[in-house]
Every structure is written in structure tokens, then in C-alpha cells.
Design a protein around this motif. Sequence first.
Motif, mmCIF file in Angstrom:
data_model
loop_
_atom_site.group_PDB
_atom_site.id
_atom_site.type_symbol
_atom_site.label_atom_id
_atom_site.label_comp_id
_atom_site.label_asym_id
_atom_site.label_seq_id
_atom_site.Cartn_x
_atom_site.Cartn_y
_atom_site.Cartn_z
ATOM 1 N N ASN A 167 0.871 -1.169 0.000
ATOM 2 C CA ASN A 167 0.000 0.000 0.000
ATOM 3 C C ASN A 167 0.913 1.225 0.000
ATOM 4 O O ASN A 167 1.478 1.590 1.023
ATOM 5 N N THR A 168 1.068 1.847 -1.160
ATOM 6 C CA THR A 168 2.006 2.972 -1.251
ATOM 7 C C THR A 168 1.543 4.164 -0.439
ATOM 8 O O THR A 168 2.367 4.926 0.093
ATOM 9 N N ALA A 169 0.237 4.356 -0.313
ATOM 10 C CA ALA A 169 -0.273 5.495 0.465
ATOM 11 C C ALA A 169 0.032 5.324 1.946
ATOM 12 O O ALA A 169 0.387 6.283 2.639
ATOM 13 N N GLU A 170 -0.086 4.086 2.458
ATOM 14 C CA GLU A 170 0.159 3.813 3.873
ATOM 15 C C GLU A 170 1.620 3.464 4.148
ATOM 16 O O GLU A 170 2.079 3.512 5.290
ATOM 17 N N TYR A 173 4.731 -2.967 8.626
ATOM 18 C CA TYR A 173 5.578 -1.807 8.378
ATOM 19 C C TYR A 173 7.034 -2.236 8.547
ATOM 20 O O TYR A 173 7.488 -2.504 9.659
ATOM 21 N N GLN A 216 -1.223 -5.309 8.702
ATOM 22 C CA GLN A 216 -0.481 -4.241 8.044
ATOM 23 C C GLN A 216 0.953 -4.280 8.562
ATOM 24 O O GLN A 216 1.205 -4.033 9.740
ATOM 25 N N GLU A 249 0.064 -5.296 3.261
ATOM 26 C CA GLU A 249 -1.161 -5.665 3.971
ATOM 27 C C GLU A 249 -1.865 -6.846 3.304
ATOM 28 O O GLU A 249 -1.676 -7.132 2.113
ATOM 29 N N CYS A 267 2.933 0.427 3.742
ATOM 30 C CA CYS A 267 2.970 -0.871 4.431
ATOM 31 C C CYS A 267 2.511 -1.969 3.497
ATOM 32 O O CYS A 267 1.887 -1.732 2.466
#
Length: 633
Positions: free
Chosen positions: A562-565, A617, A615, A569, A567
Motif C-alpha cells: 500500500n504505497t499510500a500507507e 511496516y 499491516q 497488507e 505498508c
Amino acid sequence: MIALVASVAACTDDYKDWAEPQTVPQPTQVSFADGSISTVGTIDFNSYSEEFVKVCSITAPTSTAEGFTPSYSITLGNQTFDLNADGIMSAADLHSYVAAEFGRRPVVRDVNATVSMWLGNGTTTVKTATSAPFVIKAIPQAPVIEAAYYLTGSINGWDNTDTTYKLTNDGSDPYENPVFKVRIPATEDGSNIEFKMTPESGLGGDWSGCLAAGAEDGKFNYNNDGGNLVVVADPDALFYDLTFNMLDQTWTATPVGFNEFIYEIGNESGWSEPHPLHGNGLGQYSAIIYLNGEFKFKPNADNWDGDWEKASGDATGGTLTADGGPNIDGVAPGFYYVQVDLKEMTYKITPVTTISIIGSVRGAWDTDVDMTYNENFKCWEVRETLNAGEFKFRLNHDWAINWGGTLDDLVQDGANLQLAADGPYIIRLFINGDGPAHCTVKEDSGYPDFFYEIGNEGGWSTSHKLGGNGNGQYQGYYWLDGEFKFKPNADNWDNDLEYVSGDALGGTLTDGGGPNCPDPGAGFYQINLDAAGMTYSLLKIESISMIGGFNGWSEDLEMTYNTAEGCWEVLSEAVSGEYKFRANHDWAINWGGTETDLTQDGANLNIEAGAYKFQLYISYAGNNKVVISKLIK
């Protein structure tokens, strides 16, 4: 039907603190149409044990309708109870009313009452008369409860002048709060503890007023009516919490062993993030914590069961209670040395002005070297050229709070620490409560703790941290998309490193100016920088997945980036038991440990069966974590 009772109890010596001596009043007449109500003497439930009790005498009115039979009721306050023609009612009903209305303190209580007559013919019942108000005098059933009792037994040589172990409530009226408590130590040899409880008025006297064992387990008697009370030894107990209910005449002994951690929680985190305090095994806990406003303590990180609030004191220190109470007073934003003693149920809060090292490593024990807080490592740090010799840590340039001992286990007033040789050092002090207070001492290589990647993927405005090993090697995991370079500082371009030669996945670097590192192609990469050798390399992470017992450790559950977050997932309804994360379907790069601290080759994680969103990280320097959200189906 039953024997009529008109009992009156005169005051005994036991009751001398409660009321004036009681006397039996003469019957008085109260208007009741052409009948009458006669009062009786004081009813003392401390010496009354019958099922029914006479509360008045009734002379029925004579003007009754033919064919109708009279019956009676009595109203106490706004409650009505059955009453027979002899003025007898349920003793339990009267006592319950008196105790609820006035409490159980054993003094004479005036109960306002009226009697009503009803006429019934088997089909219809009609209230025909109500007496004028009159007073029933009653004493609730309760023992004499003193303000404090003291343990006299095998742990203090049966010395009934000893006041070491004080049994008391929270200081309120003991008939409102009859629960008294005391904490006592377990015996060193693990034996049972026999004892009685001496009332405050009986210290140094005979044993006549002691609390003694009742006929049943968990019960006690007043006035030394029984044998010794016994705490049966628990091999894991360090202490026992004794709880006595003075009205129910029950008691319990709860073994207490101290956990390794307790937790602070408060306004500084919006009451959402607990901060650990590490214990020494004796019920004493400490940590340096950033506070801002009110706070409290609790025994568990994930729930509020048994939390401790302020019983007395202020923002600098006081006593704690587990019975519910206000938060500890708010403090100004800042770091504080927080100490909790669960044996004594106390807390102490000391503002951190400075933390320093002091010792012969600076030539003499008269000069502090102040440390600074390192947000990345959550520690206090100093970089300094020092001499071989001894040193310690201390708080606020004072010896009241100081730490020594060994590098791995620092304690108050511990022995001096040693430096074997002269040289530049990085010394880091960890007192953040997630383990014993400890420090690290290593030679300062001159390399910063972190380097940073910056490039086209962030519009050349976002610095990505790469964690170092102290010898000039750095690593991190990030999404790249276009050209990039490296720099030693997050907030400026000084001494940045550019490309000299190589290919899209690695090469040599220079700090003398040069082109950006070439675009490796959009993707997620392990980034490796050797600032000592002036080289870098990239490893493309084609996949990150979960693997574990839920799929026989043989089939990867793929995650998406997820490039926006920032992370990786995945949603799953089938994950349970042990599991780990790994890259590129290979064990060369894998992460385990704990949800908040994932490390290379860490232990297997574990989760209960259910539907979850994971998620992951993966970033830098011990800041790898997984956030797990349970899905509502």
C-alpha cells in the motif's frame, strides 16, 4: 402463635462510645379512631435472634362493620409491611429497613411508623383507619468496629504491642465501608502464618477484644471467640493481601507475587498507550516517562483490571489504591523519573532536569557531563572523549538518584562502572521501563546513527531513514521510483553522497559531487549503504508474505504493498497459531519477534483463530512492526 417480644437492651461497656444509656420507656397511647397503639421498648438486634419481633401493641377500634374481619399493616417511612393483630412483624424486614435507612452503626435509631387497619369479608378489603405517627426504637445488628486493628502472630513474635501490620479501611466510617485491608510479607521459610487481630484499644493489654477464627473457613469472630487465624503458605507468594469485612465477619488472604512490569497510562498518549515500568522483584518499579497531564498505573498492558489510582498525595508523590479513586494530579509536559512501590502502595514523581555521567573518566568526581535524549533509540546519550576510569549516572546533578552496578543491570547506588581505555565513546542509558535499566558503551567511530535516502519517489522532499550498525553500514526498506541519493542529515543536504559507477542495483559513491543514483525501476527494495566503503546495493523485494502453521509452513499468504500507507497488507479469515513474515518466498529475509518489534530471524508470532487485517511496516532500526485489526463479520 409466637411468643410476644418486647426486649430492651441497656448500654454495655462495649457501647459506651455510641449513645447515652438506654432505658425501657413506659407504654404511651396514640390516637387510633376509638382504638389505640402502644409503643414497646427499644429493640436491640445485637441480642435478638427470633424470626418475628413485636413492634407495638394494638387495641382495635370497636366500630367495625358486621361480617368484616380486621387485619393490619405497618408503614415505615414509605415502605409497608405485614403486621398481625398482636403488633408483630418480620424481624428481618425491620432490620433491613433500619440498616438501609440509617446504616449499621449500632446506636438507637428512631423509626417513624404508622399502623393501618383493613376490613375484609373474603371478597373486599378496605382500609378503614390509620394511626397517628409513632416511633419504634431499634438498634441495628453490628459489632463494635474500631478504626484500626494490628496483626499479632507468628511473623512478629506474638507481640501485641507491635503496630507494624495495620489493618484499616480507607479512613471513612467503618459502618459505611467495613472492608479493612493490610499487606503482610510471606515467611522466608515458606511456612504458614498464624495470627489474631488486636484492636487499637487492646494494644498492650489482654486478648479479650481480638479477632479470632470462626467456626467456618473464611469467617472470624469478635472478642477472641475462637482459635488462631491461619494463612496457608503459597510457594509463589512474596506477600499476602488480607481483607476483612467487619460486618459480614468474613476474611480472605490473597497471595501476591510481583509481575516483572506494571504500566503507566495517561493524558500524554490520550489514555491509549501504556508505558512500562520495570520491577526489581520486590514490588518496586521505575522508568523515565514523558508525562503531560493526569495519569494512573495498571498491572496489565492490555486491560484496566486492578488499576491503581491516587489515594492521597499530589503530583510529586503519594499513596495508591486499587479501590477506585481519582487520577494522579496533572504534571507539566516533560520527562519524569517515575517510581512505584506496590509493597507500600506509594508513588514518587521526580522531574528530569538533567541526566549526566560523572566520575574519574573526566579527571575527577566533580564535573557532570550532561546527556541528551535520543528520540530514535529512546535513550539518554553522550558522545565524549573520556579517560580510562570509573563513572556513574545521576539525575539532576544530585546523588539522591544515581545508577551504577553493571552495564546490563543498573540499580540505585550501584557500584561504579569502568572504562578500560581512553578514547571517544558513545554512551547510551536506557531507563524506559521495557527492561532493567542498562547502558551501552562503545567506541565512537564518527559515523552517525542514521543515513537517509531521498529521491524522486518522494518528490525529493521526503527523507527515508536507514539504520546503522555503528561502523558505517546502513540498511532500510523503501519504495523507490526514479533517481535517488544519500545524505547524513534528514534536514539538510550537507555532505550528501552521489553516484560514481555501477548499475541500476548498486555501485560506488562519492561525496565530491556527482550524478544521482540511477533509477532501478519502480518497486520495493532493501537498500544497503556502506558509508565506510562508499558503496551501495539494492535488493528488489518481489513479494512479502505470511507463512505459518495455518498453511503447514509450506504455502505463502501473499501481501500487497500500500504505497499510500507505506505498508504491506493482507486480509485473512484463516490465520491462526504461529506465523512469520518473509520476503521473496525465502527464509534469507524473515521477520518475527513481537508485534511491536519485528527483527530478522525473530521468534514465531502467535494469534488466535479469526478474521484479521494485517499491516506490516518494514522500515528501519528496530522500528519494524505489524498492526493487526480484527474484522467484524
